[in-house]
Design a protein around this motif. Structure first.
Motif, PDB file in Angstrom:
ATOM      1  N   SER A  76      60.881  78.971  68.970  1.00  0.00           N
ATOM      2  CA  SER A  76      59.561  79.579  69.056  1.00  0.00           C
ATOM      3  C   SER A  76      59.568  80.930  68.351  1.00  0.00           C
ATOM      4  CB  SER A  76      59.232  79.758  70.534  1.00  0.00           C
ATOM      5  OG  SER A  76      57.876  79.928  70.698  1.00  0.00           O
ATOM      6  N   GLY A  77      58.564  81.162  67.533  1.00  0.00           N
ATOM      7  CA  GLY A  77      58.477  82.441  66.834  1.00  0.00           C
ATOM      8  C   GLY A  77      59.262  82.491  65.538  1.00  0.00           C
ATOM      9  N   ALA A  78      59.828  81.342  65.119  1.00  0.00           N
ATOM     10  CA  ALA A  78      60.667  81.326  63.922  1.00  0.00           C
ATOM     11  C   ALA A  78      59.842  81.436  62.642  1.00  0.00           C
ATOM     12  CB  ALA A  78      61.496  80.050  63.884  1.00  0.00           C
ATOM     13  N   GLY A  79      58.573  81.053  62.718  1.00  0.00           N
ATOM     14  CA  GLY A  79      57.735  81.156  61.521  1.00  0.00           C
ATOM     15  C   GLY A  79      57.234  79.820  61.020  1.00  0.00           C
ATOM     16  N   LYS A  80      57.323  78.774  61.852  1.00  0.00           N
ATOM     17  CA  LYS A  80      56.886  77.440  61.418  1.00  0.00           C
ATOM     18  C   LYS A  80      55.380  77.394  61.186  1.00  0.00           C
ATOM     19  CE  LYS A  80      58.429  75.642  65.237  1.00  0.00           C
ATOM     20  NZ  LYS A  80      58.917  76.856  65.933  1.00  0.00           N
ATOM     21  N   SER A  81      54.639  77.893  62.155  1.00  0.00           N
ATOM     22  CA  SER A  81      53.177  77.875  61.994  1.00  0.00           C
ATOM     23  C   SER A  81      52.761  78.804  60.858  1.00  0.00           C
ATOM     24  CB  SER A  81      52.494  78.304  63.287  1.00  0.00           C
ATOM     25  OG  SER A  81      52.833  77.410  64.317  1.00  0.00           O
ATOM     26  N   THR A  82      53.468  79.913  60.726  1.00  0.00           N
ATOM     27  CA  THR A  82      53.169  80.841  59.631  1.00  0.00           C
ATOM     28  C   THR A  82      53.332  80.139  58.287  1.00  0.00           C
ATOM     29  OG1 THR A  82      53.977  82.649  60.998  1.00  0.00           O
ATOM     30  CG2 THR A  82      53.788  83.072  58.642  1.00  0.00           C
TER      31      THR A  82
ATOM     32  N   PHE B  42      59.708  88.947  56.818  1.00  0.00           N
ATOM     33  CA  PHE B  42      59.701  87.925  57.867  1.00  0.00           C
ATOM     34  C   PHE B  42      60.167  86.590  57.282  1.00  0.00           C
ATOM     35  CE2 PHE B  42      57.021  84.935  60.558  1.00  0.00           C
ATOM     36  CZ  PHE B  42      58.029  84.784  61.473  1.00  0.00           C
TER      37      PHE B  42
ATOM     38  N   HIS C 116      58.743  70.437  68.559  1.00  0.00           N
ATOM     39  CA  HIS C 116      59.856  70.951  69.347  1.00  0.00           C
ATOM     40  C   HIS C 116      60.650  69.793  69.944  1.00  0.00           C
ATOM     41  CE1 HIS C 116      59.217  75.210  69.191  1.00  0.00           C
ATOM     42  NE2 HIS C 116      57.927  75.045  69.409  1.00  0.00           N
TER      43      HIS C 116
ATOM     44  N   GLU D   7      47.911  74.021  65.683  1.00  0.00           N
ATOM     45  CA  GLU D   7      48.593  74.136  66.959  1.00  0.00           C
ATOM     46  C   GLU D   7      47.604  74.106  68.138  1.00  0.00           C
ATOM     47  OE1 GLU D   7      50.718  77.723  66.412  1.00  0.00           O
ATOM     48  OE2 GLU D   7      52.201  77.273  67.947  1.00  0.00           O
TER      49      GLU D   7
ATOM     50  N   GLU E  87      52.673  70.567  65.741  1.00  0.00           N
ATOM     51  CA  GLU E  87      52.938  70.050  67.089  1.00  0.00           C
ATOM     52  C   GLU E  87      51.875  69.050  67.557  1.00  0.00           C
ATOM     53  OE1 GLU E  87      54.118  73.042  69.896  1.00  0.00           O
ATOM     54  OE2 GLU E  87      54.702  74.429  68.315  1.00  0.00           O
TER      55      GLU E  87
ATOM     56  N   TYR F  98      53.969  89.810  57.870  1.00  0.00           N
ATOM     57  CA  TYR F  98      52.714  90.217  58.500  1.00  0.00           C
ATOM     58  C   TYR F  98      52.584  91.733  58.482  1.00  0.00           C
ATOM     59  CZ  TYR F  98      51.669  85.654  60.630  1.00  0.00           C
ATOM     60  OH  TYR F  98      51.330  84.362  60.847  1.00  0.00           O
TER      61      TYR F  98
HETATM   62  N1  LIG Z   1      48.450  87.260  62.869  1.00  0.00           N
HETATM   63  C1  LIG Z   1      49.667  87.740  63.103  1.00  0.00           C
HETATM   64  N2  LIG Z   1      49.944  89.052  62.943  1.00  0.00           N
HETATM   65  C2  LIG Z   1      51.179  89.531  63.174  1.00  0.00           C
HETATM   66  N3  LIG Z   1      52.230  88.788  63.548  1.00  0.00           N
HETATM   67  C3  LIG Z   1      52.020  87.466  63.723  1.00  0.00           C
HETATM   68  C4  LIG Z   1      50.736  86.870  63.508  1.00  0.00           C
HETATM   69  N4  LIG Z   1      50.838  85.547  63.750  1.00  0.00           N
HETATM   70  C5  LIG Z   1      52.120  85.328  64.092  1.00  0.00           C
HETATM   71  N5  LIG Z   1      52.839  86.477  64.071  1.00  0.00           N
HETATM   72  C6  LIG Z   1      54.265  86.618  64.374  1.00  0.00           C
HETATM   73  O1  LIG Z   1      54.997  85.797  63.495  1.00  0.00           O
HETATM   74  C7  LIG Z   1      56.087  85.215  64.184  1.00  0.00           C
HETATM   75  C8  LIG Z   1      56.117  83.715  63.929  1.00  0.00           C
HETATM   76  O2  LIG Z   1      54.991  83.097  64.481  1.00  0.00           O
HETATM   77  P1  LIG Z   1      54.740  81.547  64.269  1.00  0.00           P
HETATM   78  O3  LIG Z   1      53.448  81.231  64.925  1.00  0.00           O
HETATM   79  O4  LIG Z   1      54.883  81.215  62.828  1.00  0.00           O
HETATM   80  O5  LIG Z   1      55.936  80.903  65.078  1.00  0.00           O
HETATM   81  P2  LIG Z   1      56.275  79.366  65.328  1.00  0.00           P
HETATM   82  O6  LIG Z   1      57.564  79.112  64.653  1.00  0.00           O
HETATM   83  O7  LIG Z   1      55.145  78.504  64.948  1.00  0.00           O
HETATM   84  O8  LIG Z   1      56.462  79.367  66.903  1.00  0.00           O
HETATM   85  P3  LIG Z   1      56.069  78.246  68.001  1.00  0.00           P
HETATM   86  O9  LIG Z   1      57.128  77.251  67.952  1.00  0.00           O
HETATM   87  O10 LIG Z   1      56.082  79.010  69.291  1.00  0.00           O
HETATM   88  O11 LIG Z   1      54.715  77.710  67.645  1.00  0.00           O
HETATM   89  C9  LIG Z   1      55.965  85.610  65.631  1.00  0.00           C
HETATM   90  O12 LIG Z   1      56.886  86.642  65.875  1.00  0.00           O
HETATM   91  C10 LIG Z   1      54.561  86.116  65.760  1.00  0.00           C
HETATM   92  O13 LIG Z   1      54.491  87.148  66.690  1.00  0.00           O
END
Ligand SMILES: Nc1ncnc2c1ncn2[C@@H]1O[C@H](COP(=O)(O)OP(=O)(O)OP(=O)(O)O)[C@@H](O)[C@H]1O
Ligand SMILES: [Mg+2]
Lengths: 237, 281
Positions: free
Chosen positions: B36-42, B16, B186, B81, B154, B11
């Motif tokens: 949480s925050g691992a990058g799954k949604s990303t 990342f 989760h 999500e 989720e 990002y």
């Molecule tokens: N638009 C964005 N710009 C900058 N950083 C972002 C953006 N979206 C997400 N992030 C960062 O990317 C990281 C991963 O976010 P992500 O949503 O992929 O996590 P996740 O694994 O889905 O978490 P969760 O289980 O809480 O849903 C986080 O540190 C978040 O702060």
């Protein structure tokens, strides 16, 4: 195409369910009525009171330009509000993963409202003009003011996080229109301080339709849309 | 259906997601697990074409995602999500609107609503829906055009046990119809039950990738734990495969002295703790 039309229909539905936006969209017609019938009356009173042959009359073109810009301004304000609402409920993201795509979404929320406001602006000016501007002038004015309207949509969405902030930023967007009166009142070189504003060039062009003024309009609109679209894109990503 | 190779994404310019590679076949449920925050949604956002400035390759349904056209989405269903619905419209109006965006043959709206028990709420405004009702409506929205690939972020979060059970049944039925499903959760029990394979994602990297069964087996054998009274309550444990050589246990059984006894199999949760070194949030 069907997807685009339904996305645009949905846009209307959102506006019609919001009484504030509905009023916003009707306001150019009210302003048109007030200008067309109120201002000549006021002129009659003023000329007899001051004993002059014309007080407001030299500025009738200014009123026309203002009316021409008001329609796109109001419409594009409404579309910016709808976009902000969509961002709030993650709909911009969701529509980006349907066949309408991000480009289709932008078309239905920026370009369509812009085009319709150009058309409306043309109609409203034709009915309510104080100066009997020519059809060609009217077409050009409506087209350019619609472009400025789209710039204002971009500005509002780019700089605000939600609808409440959007309304505040919309007032800031009003500064964009400050360029309109300047060529009427300032004739010296100082007037070029306003040269960054497309509205300044639109107004200059209506006063003196020269190629330079036309270039001024095109250049400022392209520059602003380049900058604002970059910020805007970050918001809807 | 999905082939990801050496995928990296950032990002901010700071690395990342790094060197992600995996493949998912037709008729498979593939799970993304991780803190949480691992990058799954990303990762899901990359695979659905929302984030296109990645490096490496991500091919979905034969198309390199960053070069997709809008027709790419005719065959993809996404359940984000967070619910993305028009609050001022009813459930039915929402589905009708989204349906108009597709050229494919749609599943009928009453059928969809019945699947998640919302048939009596069709004409209620979404703003009057509860959280779980919104999640369910958001879920069927992804099934509306009967796509071959589903991305579910989720989907069961915020649902009561019975709705969650029904939703899992629907997900499995869709898989059995040949759909490819990417799922984030989760809930380790859901993952064990639903997923054919899972990938553990920690800090943007895949730390383990296998079937839930193999991952659990790699953790080692099941244990047997028991409690008895000897001045105070005491407990003992032995491997399930060695119960015959635990003399104390044998004596406690023949003397009817056991207070409690149970076997404990390793779970995906144990694997999670071991791989991530932290508990699930
Ligand atoms: N638009 C964005 N710009 C900058 N950083 C972002 C953006 N979206 C997400 N992030 C960062 O990317 C990281 C991963 O976010 P992500 O949503 O992929 O996590 P996740 O694994 O889905 O978490 P969760 O289980 O809480 O849903 C986080 O540190 C978040 O702060
Ligand atoms: Mg997530």
């Amino acid at each position: 195409m069907r997807a685009l039309i339904s996305s645009f229909t949905q846009f209307w539905r959102q506006i019609s369910k919001d009484s504030m936006l509905l009023v916003v969209c009707v306001s150019p017609i009210l302003a048109g009525l007030a200008f067309r019938f109120g201002i000549p009356e006021a002129e009659k009173l003023l000329t007899s009171y001051f004993g002059k042959s014309a007080v407001l009359a030299p500025y009738y073109l200014l009123f026309d330009i203002f009316l021409g810009i008001l329609t796109p301004y109001m419409f594009c304000f409404a579309s910016a509000m709808v976009i902000l609402e969509d961002i709030d409920s993650s709909l911009t993201n969701y529509l980006s993963v349907t066949p309408i795509g991000k480009s289709g979404y932008l078309l239905s929320r920026l370009v369509f409202p812009g085009a319709i406001s150009a058309l409306l602006s043309f109609v409203i000016l034709t009915i309510f003009t104080l100066t009997n501007i020519s059809v060609l002038q009217n077409i050009l004015l409506s087209f350019f003011t619609a472009c400025i309207g789209v710039l204002i949509s971009l500005l509002i969405v780019a700089l605000s996080g939600n609808k409440v902030e959007g309304m505040a930023i919309a007032k800031l967007g009003g500064l964009f229109l400050l360029g309109v009166p300047i060529p009427f009142f300032i004739t010296g070189a100082e007037r070029y301080y306003a040269a960054v504003l497309p509205s300044f060039w639109v107004s200059s062009f209506m006063l003196a339709p020269s190629i330079w003024n036309a270039i001024g309009i095109v250049v400022t609109i392209i520059c602003w849309s380049g900058i604002l679209y970059r910020w805007f894109k970050k918001k809807i990503a | 259906m999905i082939r990801v190779k050496d995928l990296s994404f950032s990002y901010t310019g700071k690395p990342f997601l790094e060197n992600i590679s995996f493949e998912v076949g037709r008729g498979e449920i593939f799970g993304f697990l991780g803190p949480s925050g691992a990058g799954k949604s990303t990762l899901q956002k990359i695979l659905t074409g929302l984030l296109s400035d990645y490096r490496g390759s991500a091919v979905v349904n034969g198309i390199e995602v960053k070069r997709h056209t809008n027709s790419f989405y005719e065959n993809i269903g996404v359940d984000f999500e967070f619910p993305s619905l028009y609050e001022k419209l009813t459930a039915k109006q929402n589905l009708e609107f989204f349906g108009l965006l597709y050229q494919r043959k749609l599943i009928t709206i009453p059928d969809l609503l019945r699947m998640v028990h919302l048939e009596n709420d069709a004409d209620k405004k979404v703003s009057d829906f509860s959280k779980g009702m919104k999640s369910r409506l958001n879920f069927i929205k992804a099934l509306l055009h009967n796509p071959d690939i589903l991305f579910l972020d989720e989907p069961t979060s915020g649902l009561d046990p019975s709705n969650s059970y029904d939703m899992k049944k629907i997900i499995k039925a869709e898989r059995d119809r040949g759909k490819t499903i990417i799922l984030t959760t989760h809930n380790m029990l859901d993952a064990t039950e639903l997923c054919d394979r899972v990938a553990f994602i920690v800090d943007g990297k895949i730390k383990a990738l296998d079937t839930p069964h193999n991952l659990i087996m790699s953790k080692g054998a099941a244990k047997l734990c028991y409690a008895y009274f000897e001045g105070r309550e005491k407990s003992g444990e032995c491997l399930l495969s060695h119960t015959g050589s635990d003399e104390l246990l044998k004596k406690l059984i023949s003397d009817n002295k056991l207070l409690s006894i149970h076997s404990s199999e390793p779970t995906l949760n144990d694997i999670f703790m071991e791989i991530t070194g932290r508990a699930l949030q």
